[in-house]
Design a protein around this motif. Structure first.
Motif, PDB file in Angstrom:
ATOM      1  N   ASP A 250       0.962  -1.175  -0.008  1.00 57.00           N
ATOM      2  CA  ASP A 250      -0.096   0.044   0.127  1.00 57.00           C
ATOM      3  C   ASP A 250       0.840   1.189   0.117  1.00 57.00           C
TER       4      ASP A 250
ATOM      5  N   ARG B  87     -10.247  -6.162   9.183  1.00 59.10           N
ATOM      6  CA  ARG B  87     -11.191  -6.137   8.120  1.00 59.10           C
ATOM      7  C   ARG B  87     -10.133  -6.037   6.676  1.00 59.10           C
TER       8      ARG B  87
ATOM      9  N   GLU C  45      -5.709  -2.225  -0.792  1.00 57.57           N
ATOM     10  CA  GLU C  45      -4.924  -3.594  -1.148  1.00 57.57           C
ATOM     11  C   GLU C  45      -5.874  -4.570  -1.589  1.00 57.57           C
TER      12      GLU C  45
HETATM   13  N1  GLY Z   1      -4.724   0.363   3.348  1.00 56.24           N
HETATM   14  C1  GLY Z   1      -4.764   0.693   4.836  1.00 56.24           C
HETATM   15  C2  GLY Z   1      -5.901   0.234   5.432  1.00 56.24           C
HETATM   16  O1  GLY Z   1      -6.858  -0.459   4.788  1.00 56.24           O
HETATM   17  O2  GLY Z   1      -5.971   0.507   6.671  1.00 56.24           O
END
Ligand code: GLY
Ligand code: AMP
Length: 429
Positions: A202, A277, A282
């Motif tokens: 990410d 979750r 991503e």
């Molecule tokens: N991509 C970071 C999150 O979902 O917290």
């Protein structure tokens, strides 16, 4: 299977897209959804933080699986209400979701499970803050204990800024700085069995070159050609399975998606954070590569039958997603701006590239922005270079006044992977 998805971001659009292509899904509902999800699921209005309302909606719809997307309803106990109504639910209990809801709780669980993470102090007074900042030195890492939509963390060399952020929070975690690249690894679990997904990376900072403030995430890619092929196995053994075992041992079994945010440091893998979750963005790239139908995996986690699941099947393709955010994000975003070019992407870039909606809504015939992160443009290709090219071609067709996106998502990894392929070919020749 009749499925109800709770949430309305690009992650939920990615989930709904996969479910809409899943032969086992007979009806797909989403609440509250957004303008893009409306094209693949029937939308419903619900207060997503109110467990009773969500359970009532699921009952009315005859849902056979409820998937709770975002952290706030999980931390509010929405999964418990649905489970209490006798409906299978993908998502942890309120107590288990504290793994994300409280950074201090996550640290306690990691200590109990022997999971490697940054050394840290939990501070509740300015004196404790000063002491902790002094003990670790710069760069300072200061984290609001509670949920903050990815924006509660400040990493800075500036002592005054670190102390100011710490003192603006009721309770903070101050911790050791971890260097090295970050990896997001998701696992599906029923509380006992753990099934890892493919790793992704990410891009948390707002601006190119990892400059600017932290955001919820500005883009992602998968796979990670630079990562050790044994990474997933190692994280399973040192992080994911021990954490799931520890939570069960404590009487708060965790079922749903366990998200490990990792730093690959010079001293080994360390957990930066857990989430309870699917991560956003991503999920967009992980699901783009998943070939096994999604509903069966999530239902097995809800039913406690993951041990019987066939091994997951993955595409060898690479996937890249680029977030288009509103003017001023991650500050208070501007909304109501018309979004143009969505039809052009559908006509010219599909099926390799497509737009997932985050903060959007319909306004008459137009689709307008309605949040910080507005769209997540996702593409697949034979390698990261092709996936990137396709994603950015689609991004370029979209017009949203004042919008911003990073231009360097997956750029470094794509170049390195191409060089490695070239070098391997040269050795063979
Ligand atoms: N991509 C970071 C999150 O979902 O917290
Ligand atoms: P978190 O919300 O805990 O994921 O933190 C958001 C971002 O802050 C992470 O993705 C990292 O880029 C950065 N960060 C958090 N903790 C640390 C740490 N201990 N050392 C270095 N960077 C960190």
């Amino acid at each position: 299977m009749k499925v109800l998805v709770i949430g309305g971001g690009a992650r939920e659009h990615a989930l709904c897209r996969s479910l809409s292509l899943d032969p086992d899904v007979t009806a797909l509902h989403c609440a509250p959804g957004n303008a893009g999800i409306a094209e693949v699921a029937e939308l419903h209005q619900v207060d997503a933080l109110d467990g009773k309302s969500v359970a009532a909606l699921a009952t009315d719809l005859g849902a056979e699986l409820v998937i709770v997307g975002p952290e706030a309803p999980l931390v509010a106990g929405v999964a418990d209400s649905v489970r209490d109504a006798g409906i299978p639910v993908f998502g942890p209990s309120q107590e288990a979701a504290q793994l994300e809801g409280s950074k201090a709780f996550a640290k306690e669980v990691m200590a109990g499970a022997g999971v490697p993470t940054a050394r840290s102090y939990v501070c509740t007074s300015p004196a404790e803050v000063d002491e902790a900042l002094d003990a670790f030195g710069a760069p300072y890492v200061v984290k609001d204990d509670g949920l903050a939509a990815g924006k509660g963390v400040v990493v800075t060399d500036d002592l005054a800024a670190a102390a100011a952020h710490a003192n603006a929070c009721d309770r903070v975690v101050i911790e050791e700085f971890l260097d090295g690249p970050e990896v997001s690894l998701f696992a599906i679990t029923d509380g006992v069995t753990v099934v890892p997904l493919q790793p992704a990376q990410d891009f948390k900072r707002a601006l190119d070159g990892d400059e600017g403030p932290n955001t919820g995430g500005m883009g992602a890619y998968s796979p990670l050609p630079w990562a050790d092929p044994k990474l997933v196995e190692e994280v399973m053994q040192t992080v994911l399975q021990p954490t799931v075992d520890e939570l069960r041992r404590r009487g708060t079994p965790f079922s749903g998606l366990l998200y490990a945010g990792l730093a690959i440091t010079s001293r080994g893998v360390r957990v930066i954070e857990f989430n309870a979750r699917f991560g956003d963005p991503e999920t967009q790239v992980v699901l783009a590569r998943l070939k096994t139908p999604l509903s069966g995996i999530l239902r097995a986690a809800a039913d406690g039958t993951l041990a019987d699941l066939e091994p997951l099947r993955w595409s060898d393709d690479a996937a890249v997603t680029v977030v288009i955010a509103s003017h001023n994000y991650p500050g208070t975003p501007r909304s109501g701006d018309p979004i143009e070019g969505l039809d052009e992407v559908a006509a010219q870039d599909a099926p390799h590239a497509y737009v997932l909606h985050a903060g959007t809504k319909r306004d008459g015939d137009a689709v307008v922005s309605a949040g910080g992160r507005v769209l997540s443009v996702t593409a697949s290709g034979r390698d990261l270079t092709q996936a990137r090219t396709r994603a950015y071609a689609a991004v370029d067709r979209i017009r949203l006044d004042g919008s911003q996106h990073r231009t360097d998502i997956a750029a470094k990894a794509a170049v390195e992977a191409a060089q490695a392929t070239e070098a391997a070919e040269a050795t063979r020749a």
